[in-house]
Design a protein around this motif. Structure first.
Motif, short mmCIF file in Angstrom:
data_model
loop_
_atom_site.label_atom_id
_atom_site.label_comp_id
_atom_site.label_asym_id
_atom_site.label_seq_id
_atom_site.Cartn_x
_atom_site.Cartn_y
_atom_site.Cartn_z
N SER A 140 39.72 44.52 40.37
CA SER A 140 39.59 43.52 41.44
C SER A 140 39.19 44.20 42.72
O SER A 140 39.86 45.08 43.19
N SER B 212 36.84 36.25 41.95
CA SER B 212 37.70 36.03 40.78
C SER B 212 38.73 37.15 40.64
O SER B 212 39.86 36.91 40.22
N GLN C 153 42.73 36.76 40.65
CA GLN C 153 43.54 37.30 39.56
C GLN C 153 44.77 38.02 40.11
O GLN C 153 45.88 37.87 39.61
N LYS D 225 47.19 35.19 34.39
CA LYS D 225 46.64 36.47 34.84
C LYS D 225 45.91 37.17 33.68
O LYS D 225 44.83 37.72 33.84
N MET E 187 42.67 35.33 32.88
CA MET E 187 41.64 35.66 33.86
C MET E 187 41.07 37.05 33.59
O MET E 187 39.85 37.27 33.67
N ALA E 188 41.95 38.00 33.27
CA ALA E 188 41.50 39.36 32.98
C ALA E 188 40.59 39.39 31.77
O ALA E 188 39.57 40.09 31.77
#
Length: 725
Positions: free
Chosen positions: A21, A208, A212, A221, A224-225
């Motif tokens: 991220s 994004s 996350q 989480k 999303m990963a």
């Protein structure tokens, strides 16, 4: 952050996803502003709580009243900073400007009211004993505090809507550019559009990724990963697959290969939006609900609840729940890859669990009509027996799945089939291609089924999501490798077709490696060596084949910058010595405050030795600081109002510094490494200075508390002795 397009026309998207991220690279973006809002709010909430909980009808010293006034002023200042951030968000989003501004005005008014009500100059005159009576308008403070928290919540919710809107807009831009890429006919046009696509993917990666980090739900989480991992890997696949199509426009397998990449990216983009907006498509079911271990866990909780309440649920519900669990074990018993011994043992334990449940129901019926000691003991024994049977079933399922996975990973570790496909492609051998494509399909089915079994025994929701992600990856990538190999076999001299096959094979090898780590973590959870929260295996990782991606090299600090860093590091080292001196004063070295303080001091010393060290270390240091503040807050509850206020004011200085350090470590300053190191050390120094003060203050207050307790015990003992006499 996007690299300028080279011959391959890459905008640098893959590198961004590789960093996990990096949302803070958008220095002027809304995400930083909303994060700033939340960090401003943290100490503010604590200060308001202190005010509201302050006791009425007690006489307070001048020192206490000054502390109360400082809290009121601090709240007002924090509100002022909060309002500025809110107004900045409003100015960038005209559709929500009016709502945000109204909430900001309410917050400002509430902050000013709190400051006015806690102002010493507005309090009554001194009483005869020299003490000042605390202000009587506590209702006004509570009213203002409620208005403040309400308006702050409104701004945060509105800001969250803006962030969601930004992510959706970014996704739509990516989709629009992808449509243009699908229809492109010339290589030159492709280069230009892909460069734009790369820049848009960079923006989407930032937004994004930051979202996350902000998610509190571990399951979301992980989802999303997983979606971001797909986007990262597919970015490189899209590049080579599209180039192959342009080079060989009449090749059906090349088009099939490219369409597969586009389809998977669209699904991943939709998945991100689904998580962000918390809206599931119609008809979607929650896959994680089919996990056997989750079912067993819930079933055991239900039967254990019978100890407290015999009418907690119906007997039919328990029977149905167990049957659903045992039905799911058919994934193991029906699998061609499960050994005969494991299959027989699973069936045996399933039968035993059914018998134990029938026995439990029989005793349960008796317990509802007669409440005797023997029946209660019989019920307890039945609960223990069925729990034991299910635990044995769990062990057998775990052993079956992990043994199968370990054997499979070991067998395919050398990637013989992939190497053979690459060789047959270069040779243009269509017969050999058919043979090895069939072998890869068999391998794919084995891996998919193994992932399905691992999902049942994974133990935590994030690991379940990782298993599902691995299953989908093997399923899709296996087909894409075959189509890429077919294209190369039909065009054996094509360099781009060879490069394309290499990229897909690399993705397969990467997933095999991830599966090995996944297996290790599932074993750790099963054996109790790992908790619920951890770094997800599906977090995006940099791909090896980054020849087309221009990486940013950090600038080397000049001699002046190096000297400044060394000086800051030395000051940090001296502060660790001060902290150690304060720690040595404590008689109870096992005290939580001492332990967290010692941890922070030790980390700070390591950071002093490695001044340009890893930024993740600073994140751990900041997290340790937050743990310390939690322990100190718990300790403050034992203190009297005067001492408690004094201690909480010190804590409220440390909490924002911890969050600021976390923010700095995650902020992408591109190649300005020195600036980032400088900021990290400065924040760490400030935190260490506060740590020294906190340790000293806590030690003094603890001693004071002990003396008061000892005095009370002495008086109590004396009264007791007098009574006896």
């Amino acid at each position: 952050m996007a690299a300028s397009p080279g011959p391959a026309g890459v905008g640098g998207a893959g590198a961004v996803y590789g960093s996990g991220s990096s949302g803070f690279a958008l220095d002027s973006g809304l995400e930083i502003k909303t994060r700033s809002v939340e960090q401003t709010l943290l100490p503010l909430v604590s200060q308001i709580t202190t005010l509201i909980n302050h006791k009425d009808n007690t006489k307070k010293s001048d020192k206490t009243l000054q502390a109360i006034q400082r809290v009121g002023q601090a709240v007002n200042l924090a509100v002022g900073r909060f309002v500025k951030v809110g107004e900045a968000i409003a100015n960038e989003n005209w559709d929500l400007k009016e709502e945000i501004n109204i909430a900001c005005i309410e917050a400002k008014q509430a902050g000013e009211t709190i400051a006015a009500l806690t102002d010493i100059t507005n309090l009554n005159h001194l009483e005869s004993d020299g003490q000042i009576t605390i202000f009587t308008d506590k209702t006004g403070v509570i009213k203002a505090a409620r208005l403040l928290l309400s308006s702050v919540t409104k701004v945060l919710l509105l800001a969250d809507r803006v962030v969601i809107k930004q992510i959706i807009t970014s996704r739509n831009k990516v989709l629009a550019t992808m449509e243009r890429l699908e229809k492109v006919n010339s290589f030159q046009e492709f280069v230009q559009i892909f460069s734009q696509f790369g820049n848009e993917m960079v923006e989407f990666a930032h937004l994004s990724g930051d979202r996350q980090n902000d998610l509190k739900d571990e399951k979301k989480k992980a989802k999303m990963a997983a979606a971001r991992a797909v986007l990262e890997k597919c970015t490189m696949m899209l590049l080579t697959a599209s180039k192959t199509c342009l080079r060989h426009p009449n090749c059906e397998s090349a088009h099939k290969n490219k369409e597969g990449v586009f389809d998977r990216m669209k699904v991943a983009l939709d998945k991100v939006i689904e998580i962000v907006t918390d809206c599931k498509p119609n008809g979607e079911t929650d896959i994680s609900s089919i996990s056997i271990f989750t079912g067993i866990k819930e079933f055991k909780m239900n039967i254990e609840a019978l100890r407290e309440n015999l009418y907690f649920q119906s007997k039919e519900n328990l029977s149905v729940t167990l049957e659903v669990i045992l039905e799911r074990t058919e994934d193991f018993t029906d699998s061609a890859y499960t050994s005969h011994e494991h299959r027989e043992r699973i069936l045996e334990l399933s039968t035993q669990a059914r018998m134990e449940l029938q026995q439990l129901i029989s005793v349960w019926i008796q317990a509802q009509s007669k409440k005797t000691k023997s029946i209660a003991e019989g019920l307890e024994l039945s609960i223990l027996k069925i729990s034991h049977s299910l635990n044995e079933l769990k062990k057998e399922l775990h052993s079956t799945a992990t043994q199968l996975a370990a054997d499979l990973l070991k067998y395919h570790a050398d990637h013989v089939v992939l190497k053979a496909l690459k060789l047959t492609g270069v040779e243009g051998n269509l017969e050999a291609l058919a043979e090895y494509a069939c072998k890869l399909s068999e391998q794919k089915e084995q891996l998919v089924e193994t992932c399905r079994l691992l999902r049942h025994i994974s133990g935590t929701e994030p690991l379940e999501i990782t298993c599902i992600h691995a299953e989908e990856t093997f399923q899709v990538t296996g087909q894409q490798i075959i189509s890429a190999a077919e294209t190369l076999t039909l065009h054996p001299s094509s360099k781009i077709a060879k490069e394309n096959l290499d990229v897909f094979c690399e993705a397969w090898e990467s997933q095999i490696s991830d599966m090995s780590t996944l297996l290790r973590e599932i074993n750790d959870v099963f054996e109790g060596r790992r908790g619920e929260k951890y770094g997800y295996l599906s977090l995006p990782k940099p791909m090896k084949n980054n020849a087309n991606l221009k990486s940013l090299k950090p600038d080397k600090p000049d001699s002046e910058e190096q000297a400044k860093i060394a000086k800051l590091g030395l000051k940090l080292g001296l502060l660790t010595s001060d902290a150690d001196c304060e720690i040595e004063k404590w008689e109870d070295q096992e005290n939580e405050i001492v332990q967290y303080g010692r941890n922070m001091s030790s980390m700070a010393y390591s950071l002093y030795l490695f001044t340009s060290g890893v930024f993740s270390f600073y994140q751990v240091f900041a997290a340790e600081g937050l743990k310390l503040t939690a322990s100190v807050q718990a300790f403050s509850k034992q203190l009297k109002d005067d001492d408690k206020l004094m201690l909480l004011l010190e804590i409220n200085k440390l909490i924002p510094l911890c969050h600021q350090l976390q923010t700095v470590t995650k902020t992408s300053l591109q190649n300005k490494v020195f600036l980032k190191v400088d900021k990290c050390i400065t924040k760490t120094r400030s935190m260490m200075a506060l740590l020294v003060q906190l340790l000293s203050l806590c030690y003094k207050l603890l001693k004071k508390l002990q003396m008061e307790n000892n005095r009370w015990v002495s008086v109590t003992n004396k009264d007791t002795m007098d009574g006896k006499t």
